[in-house]
Design a protein around this motif. Structure first.
Motif, mmCIF file in Angstrom:
data_model
loop_
_atom_site.group_PDB
_atom_site.id
_atom_site.type_symbol
_atom_site.label_atom_id
_atom_site.label_comp_id
_atom_site.label_asym_id
_atom_site.label_seq_id
_atom_site.Cartn_x
_atom_site.Cartn_y
_atom_site.Cartn_z
ATOM 1 N N GLY A 1 18.649 -29.640 32.042
ATOM 2 C CA GLY A 1 19.824 -28.361 32.009
ATOM 3 C C GLY A 1 20.165 -28.065 30.423
ATOM 4 N N PHE A 2 20.975 -26.854 30.325
ATOM 5 C CA PHE A 2 21.050 -26.335 29.076
ATOM 6 C C PHE A 2 22.405 -27.267 28.563
ATOM 7 N N ASP A 3 23.122 -27.887 29.406
ATOM 8 C CA ASP A 3 24.345 -28.428 28.821
ATOM 9 C C ASP A 3 23.828 -30.130 28.812
ATOM 10 N N ALA A 4 22.510 -30.176 29.332
ATOM 11 C CA ALA A 4 22.210 -31.880 29.480
ATOM 12 C C ALA A 4 21.585 -32.380 28.013
ATOM 13 N N LEU A 5 21.956 -33.761 27.808
ATOM 14 C CA LEU A 5 21.564 -34.361 26.560
ATOM 15 C C LEU A 5 19.854 -34.216 26.381
ATOM 16 N N LEU A 6 19.307 -34.158 25.224
ATOM 17 C CA LEU A 6 17.877 -34.295 24.850
ATOM 18 C C LEU A 6 17.554 -35.410 25.453
ATOM 19 N N PRO A 7 16.479 -35.323 26.174
ATOM 20 C CA PRO A 7 15.926 -36.926 26.683
ATOM 21 C C PRO A 7 14.989 -37.526 25.486
ATOM 22 N N ARG A 8 14.807 -38.622 25.720
ATOM 23 C CA ARG A 8 14.005 -39.233 24.714
ATOM 24 C C ARG A 8 12.435 -38.556 24.664
ATOM 25 N N GLY A 9 11.874 -38.553 23.436
ATOM 26 C CA GLY A 9 10.783 -37.900 23.511
ATOM 27 C C GLY A 9 10.642 -36.224 23.692
ATOM 28 N N ALA A 10 11.850 -35.620 23.411
ATOM 29 C CA ALA A 10 12.078 -34.040 24.028
ATOM 30 C C ALA A 10 10.810 -33.192 23.294
ATOM 31 N N VAL A 11 10.722 -33.558 21.956
ATOM 32 C CA VAL A 11 9.713 -32.657 21.242
ATOM 33 C C VAL A 11 8.366 -32.647 21.853
ATOM 34 N N ALA A 12 7.915 -34.064 22.213
ATOM 35 C CA ALA A 12 6.570 -34.277 22.682
ATOM 36 C C ALA A 12 6.565 -33.445 24.037
ATOM 37 N N THR A 13 7.678 -33.729 25.023
ATOM 38 C CA THR A 13 7.556 -33.159 26.242
ATOM 39 C C THR A 13 7.674 -31.636 26.275
ATOM 40 N N ALA A 14 8.550 -31.152 25.338
ATOM 41 C CA ALA A 14 8.591 -29.694 25.145
ATOM 42 C C ALA A 14 6.954 -29.198 24.781
ATOM 43 N N LEU A 15 6.294 -29.766 23.795
ATOM 44 C CA LEU A 15 5.006 -29.267 23.473
ATOM 45 C C LEU A 15 3.890 -29.451 24.579
ATOM 46 N N ALA A 16 4.279 -30.528 25.353
ATOM 47 C CA ALA A 16 3.335 -30.803 26.217
ATOM 48 C C ALA A 16 3.493 -29.645 27.444
ATOM 49 N N ASN A 17 4.828 -29.174 27.685
ATOM 50 C CA ASN A 17 5.144 -28.178 28.728
ATOM 51 C C ASN A 17 4.392 -26.848 28.188
ATOM 52 N N LEU A 18 4.804 -26.467 26.936
ATOM 53 C CA LEU A 18 4.177 -25.211 26.319
ATOM 54 C C LEU A 18 2.845 -25.155 26.487
ATOM 55 N N ALA A 19 2.053 -26.445 26.466
ATOM 56 C CA ALA A 19 0.432 -26.548 26.609
ATOM 57 C C ALA A 19 0.115 -25.852 28.000
ATOM 58 N N THR A 20 0.820 -25.724 28.807
ATOM 59 C CA THR A 20 0.605 -25.377 30.141
ATOM 60 C C THR A 20 0.609 -23.767 30.321
ATOM 61 N N ALA A 21 1.310 -23.145 29.277
ATOM 62 C CA ALA A 21 1.603 -21.778 29.374
ATOM 63 C C ALA A 21 0.260 -20.827 29.047
ATOM 64 N N GLY A 22 0.169 -19.414 29.969
ATOM 65 C CA GLY A 22 -1.003 -18.897 29.641
ATOM 66 C C GLY A 22 -0.871 -18.498 28.052
ATOM 67 N N VAL A 23 0.094 -18.117 27.635
ATOM 68 C CA VAL A 23 0.381 -17.502 26.370
ATOM 69 C C VAL A 23 1.414 -18.088 25.534
ATOM 70 N N VAL A 24 1.589 -18.557 24.492
ATOM 71 C CA VAL A 24 2.759 -18.960 23.667
ATOM 72 C C VAL A 24 2.777 -18.164 22.531
#
Length: 344
Positions: free
Chosen positions: A253-276
């Motif tokens: 959530g927006f008010d949650a603490l960043l999980p460990r490896g947040a950058v890697a997770t974010a980039l992996a999720n962006l890789a599933t997008a049709g366009v970034v």
């Protein structure tokens, strides 16, 4: 609010609308050429809603026909809208049924790109923008709409909360700000909230962002004022302003603490997008989106960056506290920018 269309047989349209208020009876506006052709009170019983404790009497279903909407069977374009919320329940458009795609745009800007949404509206039969303002139940319901193949949705949501629905049923895209620019835009937008209120933020965000709204009320945005304010920034404000992109892409959530490896997770999720895309190269995002959606050239319109916001972003860039505040977002953006620049 829950809603759906069960059938459109030309002369009859059936569906249901379940309001947030347990005791209210939904009222619908049937629009023809933008004008209210009929005002219909839902009166068809849905006993399952009573059994589930969702409504006091279950009178949430509706039947539109030639009797209560004269000429319905011959209408090629008609809209059904909830009177109280203004939410589009259904649109019939036989002359231009819309692109046969279901597209979700993840909004990463606090000040939304509704101009981009407006430019795309004509290409889709169903259209819902800024769905985070409707609450999680209604947002979820919109993702569950199954009676159309032409659906456009945008919202500033946390990806993990809706990722199963998005990945299963939608092509999704997103356009990212430089984190310093996004922070500058947030500060300027929050400063305007006392004057413009919920025209800028929904009711939930007005509550969530209150510490930051109070913080920026007297904020001087010259270098001296920024330096002093950021050195003394209260903890609750830091929590609100820090790494919004990383939390949107990787946290619960927006008010949650960043999980460990947040950058890697974010980039992996962006890789599933049709366009970034990134705002610094809007033409790349526009061309890629037009290509995957088979839209005509020029369909995607993106507002230019604003010089006053850019100037504030440059002042923020020189503050060491800001780099710490945006550390994860800067890492994500740097890697996306490299990929976009390399591909563009």
């Amino acid at each position: 609010m829950l809603f759906n269309i069960e059938s459109d047989e030309g002369g009859e349209i059936t569906g249901y609308v379940v309001p947030d208020d347990f005791e209210k009876t939904p009222i619908l506006h049937v629009l023809v050429d933008g004008q209210v052709a009929a005002r219909i009170r839902c009166s068809e019983p849905r006993p399952a809603l009573v059994a589930a404790g969702r409504h006091i009497n279950g009178l949430c279903g509706f039947l539109l026909n030639d009797a209560n909407v004269p000429g319905l069977g011959a209408m090629r374009y008609v809209e059904v809208v909830d009177e109280e919320s203004g939410i589009l329940i259904y649109r019939r458009n036989l002359d231009a049924p819309g692109l046969p795609n279901r597209l979700f745009r993840l909004e990463t800007h606090l000040f939304p790109l509704w101009g981009l949404d407006a430019a795309l509206k004509q290409h889709f039969n169903y259209f819902h923008r800024g769905i985070e303002r409707l609450g999680s139940e209604t947002a979820t319901q919109i993702f569950h709409l199954l009676n159309t193949t032409s659906l456009y949705v945008s919202g500033r949501l946390t990806l993990r909360q809706y990722d199963a629905l998005i990945h299963e049923r939608f092509t999704w895209v997103t356009l990212l700000h430089d984190p310093y620019y996004e922070l500058a835009e947030r500060l300027m937008a929050l400063k305007l909230v006392p004057k413009y209120g919920d025209a800028l933020l929904g009711q939930r965000d007005l509550s969530v962002f209150k510490p930051a709204i109070d913080f920026v009320a007297d904020l001087e945005t010259d270098e001296e004022g920024l330096t002093k304010a950021f050195a003394e920034m209260p903890g609750p404000v830091i929590s609100i302003l820090s790494n919004p992109l990383a939390r949107q892409l990787a946290a619960e959530g927006f008010d949650a603490l960043l999980p460990r490896g947040a950058v890697a997770t974010a980039l992996a999720n962006l890789a599933t997008a049709g366009v970034v895309g990134i705002r610094e190269h809007p033409h790349v995002f526009a061309e890629d989106l037009e290509q995957i959606m088979r839209m005509p050239q020029g369909a995607v319109q993106i507002a230019p960056l604003l010089p006053p916001v850019q100037a504030l972003a440059e002042r923020l860039r020189r503050l060491p506290e800001t780099e710490v505040l945006l550390e994860a977002d800067l890492d994500i953006y740097s890697q996306v920018k490299t990929a976009v620049a390399g591909g563009g």
